[in-house]
Each structure stands twice: as C-alpha cells, then as structure tokens.
Design a protein around this motif. Structure first.
Motif, PDB file in Angstrom:
ATOM      1  N   SER A   1      41.933  26.788  45.330  1.00 44.56           N
ATOM      2  CA  SER A   1      42.833  27.831  44.833  1.00 44.56           C
ATOM      3  C   SER A   1      42.785  27.945  43.303  1.00 44.56           C
ATOM      4  CB  SER A   1      44.272  27.572  45.289  1.00 44.56           C
ATOM      5  OG  SER A   1      44.707  26.346  44.756  1.00 44.56           O
ATOM      6  N   THR A   2      42.661  26.831  42.616  1.00 45.22           N
ATOM      7  CA  THR A   2      42.589  26.866  41.160  1.00 45.22           C
ATOM      8  C   THR A   2      41.313  27.580  40.704  1.00 45.22           C
ATOM      9  OG1 THR A   2      43.694  24.738  41.138  1.00 45.22           O
ATOM     10  CG2 THR A   2      42.683  25.428  39.084  1.00 45.22           C
ATOM     11  N   TRP A   3      40.227  27.260  41.414  1.00 46.69           N
ATOM     12  CA  TRP A   3      38.958  27.886  41.066  1.00 46.69           C
ATOM     13  C   TRP A   3      39.061  29.416  41.239  1.00 46.69           C
ATOM     14  CZ3 TRP A   3      35.379  30.486  44.318  1.00 46.69           C
ATOM     15  CH2 TRP A   3      34.164  30.819  43.681  1.00 46.69           C
TER      16      TRP A   3
ATOM     17  N   LYS B   1      41.046  35.617  36.928  1.00 48.29           N
ATOM     18  CA  LYS B   1      41.469  35.886  35.551  1.00 48.29           C
ATOM     19  C   LYS B   1      40.302  36.382  34.714  1.00 48.29           C
ATOM     20  CE  LYS B   1      45.331  32.618  35.237  1.00 48.29           C
ATOM     21  NZ  LYS B   1      45.783  31.356  34.632  1.00 48.29           N
ATOM     22  N   GLY B   2      39.178  35.713  34.883  1.00 50.55           N
ATOM     23  CA  GLY B   2      38.011  36.092  34.091  1.00 50.55           C
ATOM     24  C   GLY B   2      37.467  37.449  34.476  1.00 50.55           C
ATOM     25  N   LEU B   3      37.657  37.822  35.717  1.00 46.55           N
ATOM     26  CA  LEU B   3      37.086  39.083  36.210  1.00 46.55           C
ATOM     27  C   LEU B   3      37.941  40.302  35.867  1.00 46.55           C
ATOM     28  CD1 LEU B   3      35.773  38.027  39.742  1.00 46.55           C
ATOM     29  CD2 LEU B   3      34.401  38.765  37.785  1.00 46.55           C
ATOM     30  N   MET B   4      39.179  40.070  35.577  1.00 45.93           N
ATOM     31  CA  MET B   4      40.113  41.186  35.402  1.00 45.93           C
ATOM     32  C   MET B   4      39.677  42.132  34.283  1.00 45.93           C
ATOM     33  SD  MET B   4      42.850  41.726  37.161  1.00 45.93           S
ATOM     34  CE  MET B   4      43.705  40.213  37.468  1.00 45.93           C
ATOM     35  N   GLU B   5      39.354  41.571  33.162  1.00 46.01           N
ATOM     36  CA  GLU B   5      38.928  42.395  32.024  1.00 46.01           C
ATOM     37  C   GLU B   5      37.653  43.157  32.380  1.00 46.01           C
ATOM     38  OE1 GLU B   5      37.246  41.600  27.501  1.00 46.01           O
ATOM     39  OE2 GLU B   5      38.494  40.097  28.453  1.00 46.01           O
ATOM     40  N   PHE B   6      36.755  42.462  33.035  1.00 49.45           N
ATOM     41  CA  PHE B   6      35.494  43.052  33.468  1.00 49.45           C
ATOM     42  C   PHE B   6      35.751  44.259  34.379  1.00 49.45           C
ATOM     43  CE2 PHE B   6      31.209  43.412  34.361  1.00 49.45           C
ATOM     44  CZ  PHE B   6      30.823  43.068  35.642  1.00 49.45           C
TER      45      PHE B   6
END
Lengths: 402, 113
Positions: free
Chosen positions: B2-4, B10-15
């Motif tokens: 779940s943490t992964w 989070k990292g994909l959101m901006e993308f």
C-alpha cells in the motif's frame, strides 16, 4: 444558480476550516487552493441540483470532500515559512486593534470622566467631529445555526435631536459612498478627501445577509467577497448624529502585499444618479419619495434628513421636505432649490407663471401670501411663485375630487 | 504494497494533470472529474488542488478567470510554454521507463530473455 445565504455561509464555514489547516503554505497558494475548493463546491451543486440547491445536497457534497486537515498534508507541496496568520489577516487584526484604540482615546478625550459615553452632547453644527460613537453592527437576521448573536447595543438619542419619526438601526439598508480615506479619523463629513470617482457607489445590505452585489454577502460586521475570497470588516460610527459605515477596502495592495486597508465611507440612503432625469408625478411624488411613504422608508432610500421635527423631514442637499403626521405616512412633499427635476408637464424650479398656466391650465385654487402666489390643482400638485424668481417650490399632495 | 502504491500515485499525479491539459484548458472541478476516471489513481480534491496551485507557482500552468453560471468565477488552467516542454520531457521519460520495465519483466537477470 441561486444559492441561499444559509448555504453560502455553510460553504464559507467549510472553506474557513480548510484554511485553518493550510498554515504551512504561503498565502498565495492558500488562496489558490481555497478558490479551487469554492468553485468546486459551486460546480458540484450546479451539476446535481435542479433549481435552488438544498442544504442536504450541500452537506452531501461537503461530506464527499476530503477532510479539511488532509489539505495541509497533501503530496508534492513545497514547504515554506510558517505563518500563524496570513499577512492580510495580520493587517486586519492589528488595524482593528489600532482603530479601537484610537476610538477609545478619542471618546475618552471628549468626555474622559463620563462613564456613559454613549450619550454625547449636541455638537456645533458643521464642526469637524470631535468624537465618534461606535455602534456595533448587529448580525443578519438569519445567522447560521450555532452562531451566537451579540446583544443589540444600547443607544441613546441626544437631547435636542428628535428622531421619533423614524427608527433605523444596524447595517441593513442602503448606503451611499461619500468618501474614501486612509484612516477613519481622516473622515470629515463636511470635507471629503477623495476627489476622484468612487467606483463603489452604493451598497445595499439586505436583512437576509445578501447584498445588491451578487459577489458580496455580509454577517456580523463582515463583508465577504465570494470571488476574491476576502473578508472585509465594517463598522458604523455616529458622527454629528448621523450613521456612517466604514468598510475596509480589500484591494490588491492589502490582499497580495499585506498593506493596511483603506476605508470606503458610506452614509445611509440609496445612491441617486445625477444623470437620471427626476420627474415629479402629480399626486404621487418622485422616485421613492412618494405620498404615503413612511419615515423609515424615506430614510432607508434617501438617508438621514438634515432637519427633523415631529411632522417633517428635510434633505437640504436634495431640496426636498416630506411632511407627515406622526406615524401616518407622507402627506405632502415639497421640492425646492437645489432640486433639479421637473414635473411630468415640464415645470421646474424657476419656471415662469405663464409657463405654469400653459402647462396646467387655470388652477383649482389660487391664493397669495407675503408676495408668494400659490396655485393648486386637484390632480395633486401645487406651485409657489415669486415674481422675481418664478417657481420657488413645487408640492405634491393627495389628489382631491373636484 | 500500500505504501508503494501511495508513493507511485503521488508521483503520477502531476504527470497526469499536465497530460490532461495538453488537450486544452480546464477548471478544477473538471480536472478532478477527468482524473477520477482513472480509478487506480484514487484522486481527491485535497491532492489535486494543491498540485494545481504548485504547478502554477512553478510556471507550468497559467490561469484565466472566466465567469461561471454556478457562482464565483471559474479558474481555467492551461499549459504554459514551460509546461508544454515539461510534459513532453515527462512523456519521453515515461515511454523510455515503460520500455525498460517491460524488458525487465521479460528478461532474466543478466540480460537473457
């Protein structure tokens, strides 16, 4: 979409809660997020509501949003300097403290040994105000549930100024801008400091907390701007027996740069557009200055009168006197210089007797007293004529049957 | 696990936001609804709006305010030149990363298939 004030209040309440959790972020980022959240709620309401949205729908939409505390821990937010208060709020807070201190000192200097400073003595006419009496703005009549209402402040009418004809209190009503000042203490009713155009000419604060401007709503001495997401404080001060409303002006300098707000100053009464023709209708009156109107209605529309007694009120700058019998509505309206309107038949202050007779025909009543000729028609109009000045006064009366 | 997943999201959101705005301007609520169509992202208001704010601050997005029938003016976000460059670089990197990962999924350690 028409949003009731109760729902607007609830929206701002939620946004305010979210804002409380954004203290880690710079003010401009806070504002961005809150604006997005506000439009989100409105858009969600519009997409789901048919007609006026219900409070149940609003609560459901708010419940679907993330909890307020989650905004402060959102991902990918760059950390920044901590702010216990945003610069704008600091300015509002400290300026409010400053204003209260100045008022207190001014009042104390005016009557330092009186324990009852709400009772002021009659000042000299046309003098610069030496002391002002703050009147705390009472809340709108429909506060949100759970919001406590302050007690209505006690206010005494100074001896020698009869206000028995009307009772107007609190912020609700029409206000006309008269000045724009850097400090409240700069304001002198007889010497406006602002020489340019006042863009905000009128503010109508309705009892339900809405205003004549769809982007403004008000409550408990605060004016909220839904678009800019600002909150401006206002207070009513009594100067020379008249109410003046001082509104913090949340310009870009205040919101963005944290500068101290300046103040719009308003007096009671609606804005009268000087470019709009003023037509006196026989047996009726002019605009809202109509036969039958109560004193309260006239004060709401035209502001507090310059002179007042038990049966009449006069507005000198307009050139109008309303005559009544106590509590029985306006019975007679007199228009005189500088009133610059005309009757429906083109008669104005300064018209000649010949012009009057040509417009109205022979009068139903004629008389003369101390060199003034009085002519009256059953349609509900009377003119006073002096030979060297022409018409000096036009009166509107109830029509009489021939 | 779940943490992964959380970190990846989070990292994909901006993308995802920058890719979405490649096709034209959009406002907060609409952006959120579009992103919510990717169920795996689990997008919510408290993640999207701060990111929009930061992307604007960093110069990748610009805002145009337009009247709205629903209430306050809407803020339409669109890519700046810098934002367009950024999303192109991200897409190139994403494609390259995907290829690399796909290869890894089919290769034995040491480079043998």
């Amino acid at each position: 979409m028409n949003i009731p004030i109760e729902l607007k209040t609830r929206i701002y309440e939620h946004i305010g809660t979210v804002q409380n959790h954004l203290g880690e972020l710079p003010p401009d980022e806070q504002r961005e997020i809150l604006q997005s959240l506000e439009t989100h709620i409105y858009d969600a309401l519009e997409s789901r509501a048919e007609g006026t949205p219900s409070s149940e729908l609003l609560e459901a939409i708010i419940a679907e949003l993330d909890p307020p505390e989650s905004y402060g821990s959102a991902p990918l937010i760059s950390s920044s300097t901590k702010h216990s208060l945003s610069p704008g709020r600091k300015i509002v807070f400290f300026s409010s403290i400053g204003i209260l201190a100045v008022l207190f000192i001014a009042i104390w200097l005016a009557d330092p040994f009186s324990s009852d400073w709400m009772t002021a003595s009659e000042p000299e006419p046309d003098s610069k105000p030496k002391a002002v009496t703050p009147v705390k703005a009472p809340p709108a009549k429909t506060p949100a549930a759970g919001v406590s209402q302050p007690n209505t402040p006690r206010r005494r009418i100074p001896v020698g100024f009869n206000r028995s004809l009307y009772v107007i209190d609190g912020p609700a009503g029409k206000w006309t801008a008269v000045d724009f000042v850097s400090n409240i203490s700069d304001f002198d009713p007889n010497k406006p400091t602002w020489t340019g155009e006042l863009h905000l000419k009128q503010l109508h604060l309705l009892e339900d907390g809405t205003t004549d401007k769809p982007w403004f709503s008000w409550k408990d001495g605060k004016l909220f701007h839904s678009g800019d997401q600002t909150e401006a404080g206002f207070m009513i001060l009594k100067i020379n027996h008249r109410d003046y409303l001082f509104l913090e002006w949340m310009s870009g300098d205040v919101v963005n740069d944290g500068k101290r707000p300046k103040y719009y100053v308003f007096k009671r009464g609606g804005y009268i557009d000087p470019a709009k023709p003023k037509i006196i209708v026989e047996g009726v009156g002019w605009d809202q200055m109509q036969l039958g109107a109560s004193a309260n209605e006239l004060v709401t529309e035209f502001g507090e009168p310059d002179t007042l007694n038990s049966s009449s009120m006069s507005w000198h700058d307009l050139g109008i006197t309303s005559e009544t019998y106590r509590g029985d509505g306006t019975k007679n309206i007199r228009f005189y210089k500088p009133f610059n309107g005309t009757t429906s038949k083109g008669i104005k202050i300064g018209s000649t007797e010949e012009h009057v007779l040509k417009a109205y025909g022979n009068p139903d009543y004629i008389g003369q007293n101390r060199g003034i000729l009085h002519m009256q028609w059953n349609s509900g109009i009377r003119v006073d004529i002096q030979s060297e000045y022409g018409v000096t006064q036009i009166s509107v009366l109830l029509p009489t049957k021939p | 696990m779940s943490t992964w997943v959380t970190q990846l999201r989070k990292g994909l959101m901006e993308f995802c936001i920058l890719n979405l705005l490649q096709h034209g301007e959009s406002y907060g609520y609409e952006i959120l609804q579009s992103l919510q169509k990717i169920e795996e992202l689990v997008v919510t208001d408290s993640t999207v709006y701060p990111i929009l704010s930061r992307l604007k601050k960093d110069g990748y997005l610009k805002v145009q305010v337009k009247p709205s029938s629903s209430g306050p003016p809407r803020r339409y976000f669109s890519l700046t030149a810098l934002g367009r460059q950024r999303v192109q670089e991200m897409n190139v990197y994403w494609k390259s990363l995907n290829l690399g990962i796909a290869r890894l999924q089919h290769e034995k350690p040491g480079g043998e298939e």
